[in-house]
Design a protein around this motif. Structure first.
Motif, PDB file in Angstrom:
ATOM      1  N   ALA A 139       1.009  -1.438  -0.200  1.00  0.00           N
ATOM      2  CA  ALA A 139       0.241   0.185   0.123  1.00  0.00           C
ATOM      3  C   ALA A 139       0.970   1.276  -0.229  1.00  0.00           C
ATOM      4  O   ALA A 139       0.408   2.542  -0.629  1.00  0.00           O
ATOM      5  N   LYS A 140       1.987   1.301   0.408  1.00  0.00           N
ATOM      6  CA  LYS A 140       2.899   1.940   0.744  1.00  0.00           C
ATOM      7  C   LYS A 140       3.166   3.223  -0.257  1.00  0.00           C
ATOM      8  O   LYS A 140       2.881   4.590  -0.379  1.00  0.00           O
ATOM      9  N   MET A 146      -7.626   4.617   0.981  1.00  0.00           N
ATOM     10  CA  MET A 146      -7.849   4.252   2.016  1.00  0.00           C
ATOM     11  C   MET A 146      -7.913   4.397   3.415  1.00  0.00           C
ATOM     12  O   MET A 146      -8.242   4.411   4.443  1.00  0.00           O
ATOM     13  N   HIS A 147      -6.536   4.355   3.215  1.00  0.00           N
ATOM     14  CA  HIS A 147      -5.252   4.898   4.212  1.00  0.00           C
ATOM     15  C   HIS A 147      -4.917   5.325   4.827  1.00  0.00           C
ATOM     16  O   HIS A 147      -5.644   6.623   5.121  1.00  0.00           O
ATOM     17  N   ALA A 148      -3.668   5.150   6.426  1.00  0.00           N
ATOM     18  CA  ALA A 148      -4.374   5.892   7.731  1.00  0.00           C
ATOM     19  C   ALA A 148      -3.297   7.237   7.076  1.00  0.00           C
ATOM     20  O   ALA A 148      -2.281   7.407   6.303  1.00  0.00           O
ATOM     21  N   CYS A 156       3.413  -0.638   7.765  1.00  0.00           N
ATOM     22  CA  CYS A 156       2.296  -1.067   7.696  1.00  0.00           C
ATOM     23  C   CYS A 156       1.544   0.763   7.642  1.00  0.00           C
ATOM     24  O   CYS A 156       1.858   1.171   8.188  1.00  0.00           O
ATOM     25  N   ILE A 157       0.430   0.628   6.818  1.00  0.00           N
ATOM     26  CA  ILE A 157      -0.248   1.797   7.197  1.00  0.00           C
ATOM     27  C   ILE A 157      -1.933   1.599   6.335  1.00  0.00           C
ATOM     28  O   ILE A 157      -2.383   2.327   6.575  1.00  0.00           O
ATOM     29  N   ARG A 300       0.023  12.683   8.276  1.00  0.00           N
ATOM     30  CA  ARG A 300       1.392  12.161   7.066  1.00  0.00           C
ATOM     31  C   ARG A 300       0.389  11.481   5.993  1.00  0.00           C
ATOM     32  O   ARG A 300      -0.251  10.906   6.677  1.00  0.00           O
ATOM     33  N   ALA A 301       0.001  12.372   5.123  1.00  0.00           N
ATOM     34  CA  ALA A 301      -0.664  11.236   4.000  1.00  0.00           C
ATOM     35  C   ALA A 301       0.424  10.708   2.498  1.00  0.00           C
ATOM     36  O   ALA A 301       1.530  11.081   2.741  1.00  0.00           O
ATOM     37  N   TYR A 302      -0.270  10.378   2.067  1.00  0.00           N
ATOM     38  CA  TYR A 302       0.241   9.459   1.494  1.00  0.00           C
ATOM     39  C   TYR A 302      -0.576   9.727   0.122  1.00  0.00           C
ATOM     40  O   TYR A 302      -1.232  10.760  -0.221  1.00  0.00           O
ATOM     41  N   GLU A 303      -0.175   9.094  -1.432  1.00  0.00           N
ATOM     42  CA  GLU A 303       0.305   9.935  -3.000  1.00  0.00           C
ATOM     43  C   GLU A 303      -1.796  10.194  -3.095  1.00  0.00           C
ATOM     44  O   GLU A 303      -1.695  11.110  -3.694  1.00  0.00           O
TER      45      GLU A 303
END
Length: 328
Positions: A139-140, A146-148, A156-157, A300-303
């Motif tokens: 997922a990273k 939908m992730h953290a 893990c996220i 902290r966000a991801y793409e």
């Protein structure tokens, strides 16, 4: 699906004895999550111990709160008059979860133990440290909408999917578990874990323990409480962001507050520092905007989930406004 043995337990003692005899066994109650995991090959127990008939489904008023049996159905708790009157935030959160059909089958204990709905966890062809430690987190660098945004690690996220648990953590619940050494209690804030370097371990329950109940202390949050869930569709969808908000008011002054979020972390995300900061403040949109900004510290966000950095504080403000009666 892998072939498995099936046994039925009639007491908590016999269920635990069966589990100790076969470490590869798992408990099954409503099965609304476990059966899906078995169908997809994510988990493959050699034996299922059916605990659905254990006498643990009562909702009982106690001197200082309420005790909810682990086998109580989600729909049973949501419709219970005592819960509706004294802990309405919990009823709201339960009614926001899954679908009516699933709520009629899912148990309180099972809801607490459900696994993440991360697509990389469910897809056995993809790397997932939660499913298979050491393989990496797909997922990273993958599709992580939908992730953290809180409490993640390099391993893990994923997010915890429960609505019920967000309300329980906000309401200072306690988990009662039974094991070979008898009963022990776990504060709900300490029951679920952040991923750290052990993302495969979701909670602090020991392998040889069984959840028997959840207790809630008496609550002043009977009038000003709201559970707000933002999701892609109105039913049977997991939260993008959810907020459990409860206020104790003296006129327009906040005497105490409870605030927790879902859809943003590997565990229900309690905002205790924000709660403290709200005490003594006057109910207003400006107060709630300030609280929301404080709540986002460390996010902290991801793409693909950067939108949560705006959605989350907006949801906090709206939930607090609705709890306070500023929004219908």
């Amino acid at each position: 699906m892998k072939a498995f043995q099936y046994v039925r337990a009639n007491t908590a003692k016999s269920a635990l004895e069966a589990l100790v005899k076969d470490p590869s066994a798992q408990f099954i109650a409503g099965g609304t999550n476990l059966v899906d995991l078995m169908k997809r090959g994510v988990t493959a127990p050699d034996k299922l111990i059916d605990i659905s008939r254990l006498p643990l489904n009562r909702i009982e008023k106690e001197a200082t709160g309420v005790r909810i049996g682990a086998m109580a159905l989600n729909s049973q708790v949501a419709d219970d008059k005592l819960i509706l009157d004294k802990w309405p935030l919990l009823a709201q959160a339960l009614n926001a979860g899954a679908s009516a059909q699933l709520r009629n089958k899912a148990t309180v204990g099972g809801n607490m133990l459900q696994r993440t709905r991360c697509g990389y966890f469910y897809d056995t062809e993809m790397p997932c440290n939660k499913r298979q430690p050491g393989t990496g987190c797909g997922a990273k660098e993958g599709y992580n909408r939908m992730h953290a945004i809180f409490g993640t690690s390099e391993h893990c996220i994923a997010v915890h999917p429960s609505d019920m648990c967000v309300a329980l953590v906000a309401l200072d619940a306690t988990v009662v578990v039974q094991g070979p050494k008898g009963e022990r209690t776990i504060p709900f804030t300490e029951f679920h874990r952040l991923p750290g370097d052990r993302p495969e371990k979701d909670n602090t329950l020991e392998k040889d323990e069984l959840i028997v109940a959840v207790t809630l202390p008496d609550s002043p949050y009977t009038q000003h409480a709201h559970y707000l869930k933002v999701r892609d569709r109105a039913s049977y969808a997991f939260a993008l962001v959810s907020v459990a908000a409860a206020l104790e008011l003296e006129g327009k002054t906040i005497k105490s507050a409870r605030l927790a979020m879902g859809g943003v972390a590997h565990k229900p995300w309690r905002l205790q520092e924000v709660e403290k900061a709200l005490v003594g403040k006057t109910v207003s949109e400006a107060t709630f905007q300030q609280a929301a900004q404080q709540a986002m510290a460390g996010a902290r966000a991801y793409e693909y989930n950067a939108f949560k950095l705006k959605l989350a504080p907006n949801t906090i403000v709206e939930a607090l406004k609705m709890a306070a009666g500023l929004t219908a």
